[in-house]
Design a protein around this motif. Structure first.
Motif, PDB file in Angstrom:
ATOM      1  N   TRP A  59       0.861  -1.179   0.000  1.00 45.64           N
ATOM      2  CA  TRP A  59       0.000   0.000   0.000  1.00 45.64           C
ATOM      3  C   TRP A  59       0.896   1.227   0.000  1.00 45.64           C
ATOM      4  CZ3 TRP A  59      -5.314  -0.166  -0.180  1.00 45.64           C
ATOM      5  CH2 TRP A  59      -5.889  -1.438  -0.042  1.00 45.64           C
ATOM      6  N   VAL A  60       0.808   2.023  -1.051  1.00 48.10           N
ATOM      7  CA  VAL A  60       1.663   3.197  -1.204  1.00 48.10           C
ATOM      8  C   VAL A  60       0.874   4.443  -0.840  1.00 48.10           C
ATOM      9  CG1 VAL A  60       3.008   4.583  -2.827  1.00 48.10           C
ATOM     10  CG2 VAL A  60       3.029   2.082  -2.991  1.00 48.10           C
ATOM     11  N   ASN A  61       1.457   5.238   0.055  1.00 47.58           N
ATOM     12  CA  ASN A  61       0.850   6.506   0.433  1.00 47.58           C
ATOM     13  C   ASN A  61       1.799   7.623   0.041  1.00 47.58           C
ATOM     14  OD1 ASN A  61       0.221   8.890   2.244  1.00 47.58           O
ATOM     15  ND2 ASN A  61      -1.509   7.523   2.615  1.00 47.58           N
ATOM     16  N   ARG A  62       1.329   8.460  -0.858  1.00 50.29           N
ATOM     17  CA  ARG A  62       2.081   9.659  -1.249  1.00 50.29           C
ATOM     18  C   ARG A  62       1.464  10.818  -0.467  1.00 50.29           C
ATOM     19  NH1 ARG A  62       5.089   9.503  -6.055  1.00 50.29           N
ATOM     20  NH2 ARG A  62       4.991   7.513  -7.122  1.00 50.29           N
ATOM     21  N   PRO A  63       2.171  11.310   0.558  1.00 53.30           N
ATOM     22  CA  PRO A  63       1.588  12.345   1.414  1.00 53.30           C
ATOM     23  C   PRO A  63       1.135  13.582   0.646  1.00 53.30           C
ATOM     24  CG  PRO A  63       3.571  11.450   2.390  1.00 53.30           C
ATOM     25  CD  PRO A  63       3.499  10.910   0.990  1.00 53.30           C
ATOM     26  N   ARG A  64       0.025  14.170   1.129  1.00 51.13           N
ATOM     27  CA  ARG A  64      -0.483  15.428   0.572  1.00 51.13           C
ATOM     28  C   ARG A  64       0.411  16.587   0.960  1.00 51.13           C
ATOM     29  NH1 ARG A  64      -4.560  16.783   3.485  1.00 51.13           N
ATOM     30  NH2 ARG A  64      -4.585  14.981   4.820  1.00 51.13           N
ATOM     31  N   GLY A  65       1.102  16.439   2.070  1.00 46.40           N
ATOM     32  CA  GLY A  65       1.996  17.490   2.544  1.00 46.40           C
ATOM     33  C   GLY A  65       3.135  16.907   3.346  1.00 46.40           C
ATOM     34  N   GLY A  66       4.307  17.532   3.271  1.00 44.63           N
ATOM     35  CA  GLY A  66       5.451  17.131   4.062  1.00 44.63           C
ATOM     36  C   GLY A  66       6.314  16.041   3.462  1.00 44.63           C
ATOM     37  N   PHE A  83       6.770  16.239   9.833  1.00 48.54           N
ATOM     38  CA  PHE A  83       5.554  15.434   9.790  1.00 48.54           C
ATOM     39  C   PHE A  83       5.059  15.374   8.360  1.00 48.54           C
ATOM     40  CE2 PHE A  83       3.592  19.530   9.701  1.00 48.54           C
ATOM     41  CZ  PHE A  83       2.369  19.356   9.080  1.00 48.54           C
ATOM     42  N   VAL A  84       4.184  14.404   8.110  1.00 51.44           N
ATOM     43  CA  VAL A  84       3.539  14.302   6.806  1.00 51.44           C
ATOM     44  C   VAL A  84       2.038  14.215   7.009  1.00 51.44           C
ATOM     45  CG1 VAL A  84       5.473  13.243   5.575  1.00 51.44           C
ATOM     46  CG2 VAL A  84       3.826  11.790   6.712  1.00 51.44           C
ATOM     47  N   ALA A  85       1.297  14.819   6.088  1.00 49.78           N
ATOM     48  CA  ALA A  85      -0.163  14.698   6.030  1.00 49.78           C
ATOM     49  C   ALA A  85      -0.444  13.651   4.959  1.00 49.78           C
ATOM     50  CB  ALA A  85      -0.794  16.037   5.665  1.00 49.78           C
ATOM     51  N   LEU A  86      -1.031  12.538   5.370  1.00 46.07           N
ATOM     52  CA  LEU A  86      -1.211  11.414   4.461  1.00 46.07           C
ATOM     53  C   LEU A  86      -2.175  11.711   3.310  1.00 46.07           C
ATOM     54  CD1 LEU A  86      -1.361   8.501   7.042  1.00 46.07           C
ATOM     55  CD2 LEU A  86       0.581   9.212   5.629  1.00 46.07           C
ATOM     56  N   GLY A  87      -1.987  10.983   2.232  1.00 42.71           N
ATOM     57  CA  GLY A  87      -2.878  11.019   1.075  1.00 42.71           C
ATOM     58  C   GLY A  87      -3.610   9.692   0.990  1.00 42.71           C
ATOM     59  N   ASP A  88      -4.133   9.365  -0.168  1.00 47.12           N
ATOM     60  CA  ASP A  88      -4.815   8.084  -0.368  1.00 47.12           C
ATOM     61  C   ASP A  88      -3.814   6.934  -0.338  1.00 47.12           C
ATOM     62  OD1 ASP A  88      -7.341   9.195  -0.652  1.00 47.12           O
ATOM     63  OD2 ASP A  88      -7.168   9.382  -2.824  1.00 47.12           O
ATOM     64  N   PHE A  89      -4.318   5.750  -0.012  1.00 45.47           N
ATOM     65  CA  PHE A  89      -3.515   4.534  -0.005  1.00 45.47           C
ATOM     66  C   PHE A  89      -3.812   3.765  -1.288  1.00 45.47           C
ATOM     67  CE2 PHE A  89      -4.013   5.739   4.365  1.00 45.47           C
ATOM     68  CZ  PHE A  89      -2.782   5.463   4.944  1.00 45.47           C
ATOM     69  N   VAL A  90      -2.782   3.543  -2.085  1.00 48.09           N
ATOM     70  CA  VAL A  90      -2.955   2.843  -3.362  1.00 48.09           C
ATOM     71  C   VAL A  90      -2.375   1.432  -3.227  1.00 48.09           C
ATOM     72  CG1 VAL A  90      -2.447   2.840  -5.836  1.00 48.09           C
ATOM     73  CG2 VAL A  90      -2.794   5.012  -4.626  1.00 48.09           C
ATOM     74  N   PRO A  91      -3.220   0.399  -3.432  1.00 46.68           N
ATOM     75  CA  PRO A  91      -2.721  -0.972  -3.335  1.00 46.68           C
ATOM     76  C   PRO A  91      -1.982  -1.385  -4.608  1.00 46.68           C
ATOM     77  CG  PRO A  91      -5.043  -1.004  -3.874  1.00 46.68           C
ATOM     78  CD  PRO A  91      -4.657   0.448  -3.686  1.00 46.68           C
TER      79      PRO A  91
END
Length: 134
Positions: A72-79, A117-125
């Motif tokens: 599951w890849v999360n590309r943060p929206r911020g940070g 810190f990071v603000a998480l984005g969507d989780f892509v499987p």
């Protein structure tokens, strides 16, 4: 004698010359290598963090969580620029799920000091491609 000194000096200068450093792969290149042979699925808002068997920081790019055979890849929206594979992820959950509205603190592995810190984005499987079906 001058020729000998000149030869020795030339050899010393060449020996001290910096060797062309092998370029460090970018975060995108590292992520592509991790995801090789996998195909992206539908993005999700949350994952069940207690099911994750590992997490991996990809410098300045993403956080990869392993749940079973799925990455599951999360590309943060911020940070994302604060992501460093030498950081520790400090995750505080209010429930059992990690969601795209959550934030994660980063701490330096050696000093344990706050590193961002990071603000998480969507989780892509990302799942392995089924080669048996071909």
């Amino acid at each position: 004698m001058r020729a000998l000194i000149a030869t020795i000096l030339s050899a010393a200068i060449l020996a001290g010359a910096p060797v062309a450093a092998k370029e460090k792969p970018t975060g995108e290149e590292k992520l592509a290598k991790i995801l090789e042979g996998r195909v992206a699925g539908q993005p999700q808002d949350c994952i069940t963090l207690s099911s994750a068997t590992s997490s991996q920081i990809v410098d300045k790019t993403a956080i990869v969580y392993r749940i079973g055979s799925t990455l599951w890849v999360n590309r943060p929206r911020g940070g994302a620029e604060s992501l460093d594979d030498d950081n520790i992820l400090v995750t505080k959950l209010t429930g059992t799920r990690l969601c795209s509205i959550d934030t994660i603190q980063l701490h330096d592995r050696d000093s344990h000091m706050y590193a961002g810190f990071v603000a998480l984005g969507d989780f892509v499987p990302y799942r392995k491609i089924d080669t048996a079906a071909k």
